[in-house]
Design an enzyme around this catalytic site. Structure first.
Site, PDB file in Angstrom:
ATOM      1  N   CYS A  79     -11.385  15.671  39.901  1.00 28.94           N
ATOM      2  CA  CYS A  79     -12.160  15.961  38.693  1.00 28.94           C
ATOM      3  C   CYS A  79     -13.520  15.259  38.752  1.00 28.94           C
ATOM      4  CB  CYS A  79     -11.353  15.590  37.447  1.00 28.94           C
ATOM      5  SG  CYS A  79     -12.085  16.275  35.958  1.00 28.94           S
ATOM      6  N   HIS A 194      -6.240  18.103  37.935  1.00 24.67           N
ATOM      7  CA  HIS A 194      -5.511  16.829  38.044  1.00 24.67           C
ATOM      8  C   HIS A 194      -4.137  17.043  38.689  1.00 24.67           C
ATOM      9  CE1 HIS A 194      -8.255  14.301  35.684  1.00 24.67           C
ATOM     10  NE2 HIS A 194      -8.573  15.450  35.100  1.00 24.67           N
ATOM     11  N   GLU A 196      -2.116  14.944  39.563  1.00 28.71           N
ATOM     12  CA  GLU A 196      -1.163  13.923  39.106  1.00 28.71           C
ATOM     13  C   GLU A 196      -0.478  14.311  37.799  1.00 28.71           C
ATOM     14  OE1 GLU A 196      -4.388  13.800  39.073  1.00 28.71           O
ATOM     15  OE2 GLU A 196      -5.209  12.817  37.306  1.00 28.71           O
TER      16      GLU A 196
END
Ligand code: XMP
Length: 544
Positions: A79, A194, A196
């Protein structure tokens, strides 16, 4: 030990990146986004990750040590991290007409790559991704095969409008913006989304492709071998010195105590616990028993109920109560530590977790969001010892669930490991208004019944935090033929990931009714029970 270094630019999900990488079996460490790489030991570092950020790359003072581009280390921008790389390396980043937030579909353009020369890093990256994700053909790019698209999680207001020289776009979001890029020659990659985030499909595969494919990490990191290292570190730092740990009875300080006892001679470990009289039923005894079982030899239990109740007498305001408790706690602690007459060079251990460092804004750069401030009282003793480098915080790189896993490895009692969080001011913020010994006794009984029943009903571990609150109102009821005024008790049970937000636990009605009936039938002074159905926000978890 091989590791991945994560530069934190303040995104709320930076900690998750670290955790996902450890879940892959590779140790990761998070450092402030403005760190100077010259001051960092890069020996075992296999790759660097630049995190997301709430800031724009053009914000005042936003930058990263430019040597991240010259050390020859693999680099992944996530990002903002990708936008940072783009802006630094000669591309253009500009605001999106509309912020992209939430699930977004991405297509991966694989075949183009096969038609070009691929660097070994890119080949290794793509070899690790499921081949079913690649779109069939680039060169007849008429239709995108939707079965091969996958859903990522985006949260950005800026986008790349021109890639930096040498970069190739191989993933595109449904809105047409670059989602995945790589560099033709260097081991540099970027995700606009993202990986994660829990809701990102193939997030673990994408991170794994970087960590194993590009960085060449071997994996195999585990809590077991980390425990070995921690014990060694504790031994090295302590040397022949005495270590004092102030324990609260919570998970973090108990795990630290267990770790110290597993690492140092029992004679070198002093544990001190202040019983404020505001603890839960049998809490002090349970902590005492658990630590003795682990071999504690110098366990100092300070019983200070009278002092705390006297100081709180007649005080009704929550913040005043908190301040009184915090100040008195420090006074007693400092007095008692002095009375121990420890060797002058003793060390003070603390159960600080990685998340405490983020929350207090101490460890991870100025841009990290300061979330909690009222929770930890700043003790002058701790501050002075910190200045002298005499604080030891062995769990400072761990998240709560990792600390729990470590606790299991060092044989700490499961009841302590799985315990719900408990606030420092204890029952004082769960007795609304003035605190008295009698009210503490009533609440302690009711709370113990509630928690005991949650365990019996198999609900305790589904709940993040549960407790009873004693309200400063009485309500009418009947007992036999008599009218009686009993206290009103509120039951709270919430689910949460970190206490920053919380949802009401959807209590099975049958269990709730049974528990409420048991409380009113058993605790004489409680006449009525209610269940708190407020989420956080707008309510807080505690009532005061
Ligand atoms: P709130 O009530 O702010 O609580 O939603 C969030 C989490 O923090 C705990 N809490 C405290 N912990 N000292 C502490 O050590 C405090 O003064 C305090 N106030 C709240 C609360 O139990 C929950 O886990």
């Amino acid at each position: 030990m091989e590791k991945i270094l994560i530069f934190d630019f303040g995104s709320q999900t930076t900690a998750l990146i670290g955790r996902r990488i450890r879940e892959l079996g590779v140790y990761s460490e998070i450092i402030p986004g403005d760190s100077d790489l010259a001051a960092v030991d890069l020996n075992d570092v296999k790759g660097l990750i630049l995190s997301g950020s709430p800031e724009s790359v053009y914000a005042n003072g936003a930058s990263v040590d430019q040597s991240v581009y010259t050390r020859g280390l693999p680099l992944l921008g996530i990002c903002y991290g990708l936008q940072r790389m783009t802006a630094d390396l000669g591309g253009v980043v500009a605001p999106l007409p509309k912020r992209e937030y939430g699930p977004v579909s991405v297509t991966l353009i694989g075949e183009t790559l096969l038609h070009r020369e691929m660097s070994p890093a890119v080949a290794a990256f793509f070899a690790r991704l499921p081949q079913s994700l690649f779109q069939p053909s680039l060169f007849q790019p008429t239709e995108v095969n939707p079965d091969r698209a996958f859903t990522v999680w985006m949260s950005h207001g800026d986008t790349l409008t021109t890639l930096a020289p040498g970069f190739v776009q191989c993933g595109t979001s449904e809105t047409g913006y670059p989602a995945i890029v790589y560099h033709r020659e260097k081991p540099w990659f970027g995700f606009q989304f993202h990986p994660e985030a829990t809701h990102c499909e193939y997030g673990a595969e994408l991170l794994g492709a970087f960590v194993f494919g590009v960085c060449g990490a071997k994996g195999g990191w585990s809590m077991e071998n980390y425990l070995g290292e921690l014990r060694e570190q504790v031994r090295l730092k302590a040397g022949n010195r005495t270590v004092l740990l102030l324990i609260s009875g919570g998970v973090d300080s108990s795990v630290t105590a267990a770790l110290l006892l597993k690492s140092l001679p029992a004679d070198a470990v002093h544990l001190m616990y202040v019983d404020t009289g505001l603890m839960r039923k049998n809490e002090t005894e349970e902590v005492e028993a658990a630590l003795e079982k682990l071999g504690a030899k110098h366990l100092h239990i300070i019983r200070a109920e009278d002092a705390f109740l006297a100081a709180l007498a007649g005080k009704e305001q929550p913040e005043e109560k908190r301040k009184i408790i915090g100040d008195l706690f420090i006074t007693i602690q400092e007095r008692e530590v002095a009375r121990l007459n420890l060797p002058l060079d003793y060390l003070l251990a603390q159960g600080t977790l990685y998340t405490d460092l983020i929350e207090s804004g101490k460890g991870v750069g100025e841009k990290a969001r300061v979330i909690k401030s009222h929770h930890n009282v700043a003790s002058p003793l701790v501050a002075a010892l910190r200045r002298e480098g005499r604080i030891i915080e062995p769990l400072e790189k761990l998240y709560k669930d990792e600390a729990r896993a470590l606790g299991r490895l060092v044989s700490l009692d499961e009841t302590i490991i799985g315990r719900h969080p408990f606030p420092g001011p204890g029952l004082a913020v769960r007795i609304l208004g003035a605190v008295t010994k009698e009210k503490c006794a009533i609440l302690r009984e009711a709370d113990a019944l509630y928690i005991g029943e949650l365990r019996k009903h198999g609900l305790y571990d589904q709940i993040w935090q549960a407790f009873a609150v004693l309200l400063p109102v009485r309500s009418v009821g009947v007992a036999g033929d008599e009218r009686r005024y009993g206290y009103v008790l509120a039951l709270r049970a919430v689910t949460s990931a970190d206490g920053m937000t919380a949802d009401v636990f959807p209590f099975p009605p049958k269990d709730l009714l049974e528990i409420a009936a048991l409380i009113t039938n058993t605790v004489r002074d409680i006449g009525r029970v209610t269940y708190d159905i407020s989420s956080k926000p707008p309510a807080t978890i505690e009532w005061e």
